[in-house]
Design an enzyme around this catalytic site. Structure first.
Site, PDB file in Angstrom:
ATOM      1  N   LYS A 101       0.847  -1.199   0.000  1.00 36.19           N
ATOM      2  CA  LYS A 101       0.000   0.000   0.000  1.00 36.19           C
ATOM      3  C   LYS A 101       0.886   1.253   0.000  1.00 36.19           C
ATOM      4  O   LYS A 101       2.084   1.168   0.282  1.00 36.19           O
ATOM      5  CB  LYS A 101      -0.914  -0.013   1.224  1.00 36.19           C
ATOM      6  CG  LYS A 101      -0.175   0.030   2.553  1.00 36.19           C
ATOM      7  CD  LYS A 101      -1.120  -0.241   3.714  1.00 36.19           C
ATOM      8  CE  LYS A 101      -0.343  -0.279   5.030  1.00 36.19           C
ATOM      9  NZ  LYS A 101      -1.178  -0.728   6.147  1.00 36.19           N
ATOM     10  N   ARG A 204     -12.036   0.109  13.900  1.00 35.42           N
ATOM     11  CA  ARG A 204     -11.843   0.926  12.714  1.00 35.42           C
ATOM     12  C   ARG A 204     -12.772   0.425  11.625  1.00 35.42           C
ATOM     13  O   ARG A 204     -13.788   1.020  11.340  1.00 35.42           O
ATOM     14  CB  ARG A 204     -10.368   0.768  12.306  1.00 35.42           C
ATOM     15  CG  ARG A 204      -9.738   1.939  11.677  1.00 35.42           C
ATOM     16  CD  ARG A 204      -8.229   1.762  11.557  1.00 35.42           C
ATOM     17  NE  ARG A 204      -7.829   0.573  10.795  1.00 35.42           N
ATOM     18  CZ  ARG A 204      -6.584   0.346  10.373  1.00 35.42           C
ATOM     19  NH1 ARG A 204      -5.629   1.203  10.661  1.00 35.42           N
ATOM     20  NH2 ARG A 204      -6.289  -0.724   9.692  1.00 35.42           N
ATOM     21  N   TYR A 337      15.696  29.958   9.124  1.00 36.04           N
ATOM     22  CA  TYR A 337      14.456  30.570   9.600  1.00 36.04           C
ATOM     23  C   TYR A 337      14.436  30.628  11.118  1.00 36.04           C
ATOM     24  O   TYR A 337      14.739  29.638  11.778  1.00 36.04           O
ATOM     25  CB  TYR A 337      13.251  29.763   9.130  1.00 36.04           C
ATOM     26  CG  TYR A 337      12.913  29.948   7.678  1.00 36.04           C
ATOM     27  CD1 TYR A 337      12.491  31.188   7.203  1.00 36.04           C
ATOM     28  CD2 TYR A 337      13.004  28.885   6.795  1.00 36.04           C
ATOM     29  CE1 TYR A 337      12.172  31.342   5.864  1.00 36.04           C
ATOM     30  CE2 TYR A 337      12.688  29.031   5.452  1.00 36.04           C
ATOM     31  CZ  TYR A 337      12.273  30.275   5.000  1.00 36.04           C
ATOM     32  OH  TYR A 337      11.957  30.425   3.684  1.00 36.04           O
ATOM     33  N   MET A 385      11.857  24.293   3.510  1.00 35.15           N
ATOM     34  CA  MET A 385      11.085  23.472   2.569  1.00 35.15           C
ATOM     35  C   MET A 385      11.984  22.738   1.583  1.00 35.15           C
ATOM     36  O   MET A 385      11.777  21.566   1.287  1.00 35.15           O
ATOM     37  CB  MET A 385      10.081  24.348   1.809  1.00 35.15           C
ATOM     38  CG  MET A 385       9.111  23.522   0.997  1.00 35.15           C
ATOM     39  SD  MET A 385       7.975  24.477  -0.015  1.00 35.15           S
ATOM     40  CE  MET A 385       6.934  25.253   1.170  1.00 35.15           C
TER      41      MET A 385
HETATM   42  C1  LIG Z   1      -0.482  -1.818   6.704  1.00 35.41           C
HETATM   43  C2  LIG Z   1      -1.143  -3.064   7.020  1.00 35.41           C
HETATM   44  C3  LIG Z   1      -0.401  -4.239   7.253  1.00 35.41           C
HETATM   45  C4  LIG Z   1       1.120  -4.266   7.271  1.00 35.41           C
HETATM   46  O1  LIG Z   1       1.597  -3.665   8.470  1.00 35.41           O
HETATM   47  P1  LIG Z   1       3.149  -3.621   8.844  1.00 35.41           P
HETATM   48  O2  LIG Z   1       3.141  -3.174  10.245  1.00 35.41           O
HETATM   49  O3  LIG Z   1       3.781  -2.620   7.940  1.00 35.41           O
HETATM   50  O4  LIG Z   1       3.699  -4.980   8.656  1.00 35.41           O
HETATM   51  C5  LIG Z   1      -1.108  -5.412   7.451  1.00 35.41           C
HETATM   52  N1  LIG Z   1      -2.459  -5.420   7.443  1.00 35.41           N
HETATM   53  C6  LIG Z   1      -3.197  -4.302   7.260  1.00 35.41           C
HETATM   54  C7  LIG Z   1      -4.695  -4.385   7.286  1.00 35.41           C
HETATM   55  C8  LIG Z   1      -2.572  -3.094   7.048  1.00 35.41           C
HETATM   56  O5  LIG Z   1      -3.309  -1.993   6.875  1.00 35.41           O
END
Ligand SMILES: *Cc1c(COP(=O)(O)O)cnc(C)c1O
Length: 450
Positions: A101, A204, A337, A385
């Site tokens: 992802k 969630r 800054y 930045m």
């Molecule tokens: C991101 C995610 C993972 C992987 O998590 P890691 O801690 O990076 O191994 C597994 N399952 C779900 C549902 C996730 O959203």
């Protein structure tokens, strides 16, 4: 209305320095299941993949870049495979489905997916429908699980899901109805497998105890759907104590019993992220979903207890830049800054062309380091930045164009050292996941050792 499949423009070859073989001709076309009763049509895409154009290595004048070592991805995947084989006491080994992802945690999902598929990963996980479509566009043929569970407000999202042979995670009865409707519309003539998400405490997404009966009834009413998998997500798998995680697994077991008693026989169950995979073999079930570990970063940097095994993982991303300016300052001179830093001695300051818009966190000011010649130079003054300053007073002979490592290892004339994602996370009040995903699209990714 004709059924339109989503096509993803394939721009990888021009954007990223990868060997041509990774991008085979025609691989940009999604593989459309013939049983879906639809042919890829030429008309325009409905569900668009948001893929902000990333700086291309060939076009980058600035030296700031991320190096993605694909050999390390392969190494980590194999290391985790052999580790899980040893860890599974039962003799049955869970499959590892790497999580890609968020553009593969900022590494570039397409190149990683191709690499992992060639290393025989049995499946991949993403969060978004759009991310799944992107991987099909990159030529990935194996199963892809879309974990986020959101397919848009309109039916075209679900049609895209089906046409791209993506496996959805679902968590409520309405989604099941919508998918069933789309399957009928597409005249999909096989049963379509979905994974049901159980909320075991994360709060969630996922079916709660109260909702499970309704959802199972919907499965019974929709003959075109198959409850192929059961999953949950763990909230505290990286916490020092595993008690909460074990509690979640008990809830998951109870839900599984209820599902089975209702006459369903999901073939896979999965719960484990990287931390649970490494620490809790009872969370392995038939498959695991590691993300961060595949990128070579340990999910629990702080516990070195026996509870947390440490397979030998190699960080996949290095972030590099170079010195673009040097200046010598007298005692009392202030820089950046807000004049946050003042020279306590005659000082030599180097400027690097990387700032918070590139993903170098502002929290590193006055605390973090970069590597020059294999040695740590402190970040001084505010991170701005586009630019950041480092103190190189003690670095004899530093010159404009010298290589600077912001993340990763470096060996040079002053020694050898490593800046880890965990170290940056500590200074910036963050976690390694955010450090990696923050490296922005302005930083071109260069792929090594494909
Ligand atoms: C991101 C995610 C993972 C992987 O998590 P890691 O801690 O990076 O191994 C597994 N399952 C779900 C549902 C996730 O959203």
């Amino acid at each position: 209305m004709p059924i339109r499949t989503t096509t993803v423009p394939s721009t990888l070859g021009s954007e990223e320095s990868k060997p041509a073989e990774l991008e085979t001709p025609g691989s940009a076309q999604p593989q459309t299941s013939s049983s879906a009763g639809s042919a890829p049509a030429a008309s325009g895409p409905i569900v668009r993949v948001l893929r902000p154009r990333r700086a291309a290595p060939a076009e980058a004048a600035r030296a700031t870049r991320a190096e993605i070592n694909l050999a390390h991805v392969r190494h980590n995947y194999r290391e985790l495979c052999s580790w899980i084989t040893q860890a599974s006491a039962s003799g049955r080994t869970a499959e590892i489905w790497p999580v890609l992802k968020a553009d593969g945690y900022g590494h570039g999902a397409r190149a990683l997916a191709t690499t992992l598929e060639r290393a025989d990963a049995p499946g991949l996980c993403v969060s978004l429908l759009e991310e799944g479509i992107e991987l099909r566009g990159a030529g990935v043929r194996g199963p892809i699980l879309v974990m986020g569970g959101y397919y848009g407000r309109y039916r075209d999202g679900i049609e895209a899901l089906v046409n791209h042979r993506l496996t959805p995670v679902v968590y409520d009865a309405d989604q099941l109805q919508d998918i069933a409707t789309a399957l009928r519309y597409l005249r999909f003539d096989k049963r379509f497998g979905v994974h049901l998400k159980i909320d075991t405490g994360m709060g969630r997404l996922g079916v709660t105890d109260d909702e499970l009966g309704t959802v199972l009834q919907t499965f019974r009413n929709c003959a075109e759907l198959e409850l192929a998998g059961l999953m949950t997500h763990l909230a505290c798998a990286d916490a020092p104590s595993l008690a909460d995680t074990e509690g979640q697994l008990q809830v998951f077991d109870r839900a599984t019993d209820n599902v089975r008693r209702a006459g369903f026989a999901p073939t896979v169950r999965h719960a484990a992220n990287s931390a649970a995979m490494l620490r809790l073999p009872t969370a392995h079930f038939e498959m695991v979903r590691p993300g961060i570990a595949v990128f070579g970063v340990h999910p629990c940097p702080d516990h070195h207890s026996r509870q947390t095994p440490r397979p030998k993982l190699k960080p996949v991303m290095r972030v590099l830049t170079e010195v673009v300016a040097l200046r010598d300052l007298p005692v009392g001179a202030r820089i950046g800054y807000g004049y946050q830093w003042k020279a306590a001695r005659p000082s030599r300051i180097a400027t690097i062309p990387m700032g918070y818009a590139d993903g170098l966190h502002r929290g590193l000011a006055g605390r973090g380091h970069v590597l020059i010649g294999g040695r740590r130079a402190p970040i001084v003054g505010a991170v701005s930045m586009d630019l950041t300053m480092v103190d190189v007073t003690d670095f004899e002979g530093v010159a404009v164009r010298d290589e600077v490592v912001v993340l990763g290892d470096q060996r040079g004339r002053f020694g050898q050292d490593t800046i880890t994602a965990d170290e940056i996370a500590t200074y910036s009040g963050s976690i390694s996941w955010e450090v990696l995903t923050s490296i922005s699209r302005r930083v071109p990714r260069f792929y090594r050792e494909p």
